[in-house]
Design an enzyme around this catalytic site. Structure first.
Site, PDB file in Angstrom:
ATOM      1  N   ASP A   1       0.748  -1.059   0.088  1.00 18.95           N
ATOM      2  CA  ASP A   1       0.063   0.058  -0.081  1.00 18.95           C
ATOM      3  C   ASP A   1       0.909   1.234   0.013  1.00 18.95           C
ATOM      4  OD1 ASP A   1      -3.149   0.359   1.102  1.00 18.95           O
ATOM      5  OD2 ASP A   1      -1.843   2.003   1.128  1.00 18.95           O
TER       6      ASP A   1
ATOM      7  N   GLN B   1     -15.261   2.187   0.847  1.00 19.59           N
ATOM      8  CA  GLN B   1     -14.176   1.830  -0.002  1.00 19.59           C
ATOM      9  C   GLN B   1     -13.941   3.135  -0.992  1.00 19.59           C
ATOM     10  OE1 GLN B   1     -15.992  -0.681  -2.981  1.00 19.59           O
ATOM     11  NE2 GLN B   1     -14.017  -1.344  -3.765  1.00 19.59           N
TER      12      GLN B   1
ATOM     13  N   HIS C   1     -10.319  -4.808  -3.166  1.00 17.56           N
ATOM     14  CA  HIS C   1      -8.981  -5.024  -2.695  1.00 17.56           C
ATOM     15  C   HIS C   1      -9.101  -5.373  -1.179  1.00 17.56           C
ATOM     16  CE1 HIS C   1     -10.367  -0.647  -2.137  1.00 17.56           C
ATOM     17  NE2 HIS C   1      -9.601  -0.739  -1.077  1.00 17.56           N
TER      18      HIS C   1
ATOM     19  N   HIS D   1      -7.360  -5.520   2.204  1.00 13.72           N
ATOM     20  CA  HIS D   1      -6.238  -5.085   2.962  1.00 13.72           C
ATOM     21  C   HIS D   1      -5.606  -6.004   4.115  1.00 13.72           C
ATOM     22  CE1 HIS D   1      -7.200  -0.344   2.349  1.00 13.72           C
ATOM     23  NE2 HIS D   1      -8.408  -0.807   2.237  1.00 13.72           N
TER      24      HIS D   1
HETATM   25  P1  AMP Z   1      -9.947   1.911   0.508  1.00  8.71           P
HETATM   26  O1  AMP Z   1     -10.019   3.198   1.298  1.00  8.71           O
HETATM   27  O2  AMP Z   1     -10.389   0.634   1.336  1.00  8.71           O
HETATM   28  O3  AMP Z   1     -10.353   2.041  -0.735  1.00  8.71           O
HETATM   29  O4  AMP Z   1      -8.184   1.488   0.365  1.00  8.71           O
HETATM   30  C1  AMP Z   1      -7.713   2.148  -0.927  1.00  8.71           C
HETATM   31  C2  AMP Z   1      -6.104   2.044  -0.382  1.00  8.71           C
HETATM   32  O5  AMP Z   1      -5.425   2.082  -1.748  1.00  8.71           O
HETATM   33  C3  AMP Z   1      -5.702   2.987   0.573  1.00  8.71           C
HETATM   34  O6  AMP Z   1      -5.033   1.977   1.519  1.00  8.71           O
HETATM   35  C4  AMP Z   1      -4.470   3.540  -0.203  1.00  8.71           C
HETATM   36  O7  AMP Z   1      -3.251   3.947   0.538  1.00  8.71           O
HETATM   37  C5  AMP Z   1      -4.239   2.621  -1.429  1.00  8.71           C
HETATM   38  N1  AMP Z   1      -3.664   3.371  -2.436  1.00  8.71           N
HETATM   39  C6  AMP Z   1      -4.153   4.495  -3.129  1.00  8.71           C
HETATM   40  N2  AMP Z   1      -3.230   4.775  -4.136  1.00  8.71           N
HETATM   41  C7  AMP Z   1      -2.185   3.869  -4.197  1.00  8.71           C
HETATM   42  C8  AMP Z   1      -1.161   3.337  -5.081  1.00  8.71           C
HETATM   43  N3  AMP Z   1      -0.850   4.289  -6.033  1.00  8.71           N
HETATM   44  N4  AMP Z   1      -0.371   2.632  -5.078  1.00  8.71           N
HETATM   45  C9  AMP Z   1      -0.650   1.562  -3.764  1.00  8.71           C
HETATM   46  N5  AMP Z   1      -1.784   1.875  -2.865  1.00  8.71           N
HETATM   47  C10 AMP Z   1      -2.502   3.068  -3.162  1.00  8.71           C
END
Ligand code: AMP
Ligand code: ZN
Length: 135
Positions: free
Chosen positions: A29, A90, A96, A98
């Site tokens: 992440d 989300q 995804h 976590h």
């Molecule tokens: P959610 O809030 O459950 O949709 O989680 C989205 C996740 O994607 C968050 O933990 C972000 O830190 C992660 N994220 C966003 N952009 C990127 C990226 N470019 N590379 C890796 N992780 C990312």
């Protein structure tokens, strides 16, 4: 489609890929909640778990199973979370999972600490839900 995770899969956005399978990838992440915060996603764009077919679903959770022992070795306790839909928190509309290493001194709590504990259901509401959800 303007999806960050689809851009990671196509290679348009660079990321630290940890493991790739036929239908899924796992990567670090970019804004970790703790040391070792990892994501596991399907390669094909789906917003919700129930939108994936059975093969994509089993490949995704098999990769979660593979990654969890690695991630869990960081602190010995790991939060697994899926925000399945916008109102569930989300932010990226691509499935995804976590994997977030937890420790006793971190700022997070139990799942019940996320919600107002005044929420209660009547017996008839519980019966209604049971009938609606039972398979
Ligand atoms: P959610 O809030 O459950 O949709 O989680 C989205 C996740 O994607 C968050 O933990 C972000 O830190 C992660 N994220 C966003 N952009 C990127 C990226 N470019 N590379 C890796 N992780 C990312
Ligand atoms: Zn996507």
């Amino acid at each position: 489609m303007d999806c960050i995770f689809c851009k990671i899969i196509s290679g348009e956005i660079p990321t630290k890929i940890l493991k790739e399978t036929s239908d899924s990838i796992s990567f670090l992440d970019a804004f970790p909640l703790s040391k070792g915060h990892v994501l596991v996603i399907p390669k094909k764009h789906h917003q919700k778990i129930q939108d994936m077919n059975e093969k994509e679903n089993s490949d995704l959770f098999s990769l979660v199973h593979t990654m969890i022992s690695k991630v869990d070795s960081i602190t010995g306790s790991t939060l697994l979370a899926v925000h399945n839909g916008k109102d569930a928190g989300q932010e990226v509309p691509h499935v995804h999972v976590h994997l977030v290493p937890r420790s006793k001194d971190d700022s997070a709590g139990a799942i019940h600490s996320m919600f107002d504990d005044s929420f209660k259901l009547s017996d008839s509401e519980i019966d209604e839900l049971y009938t609606k959800l039972k398979i």
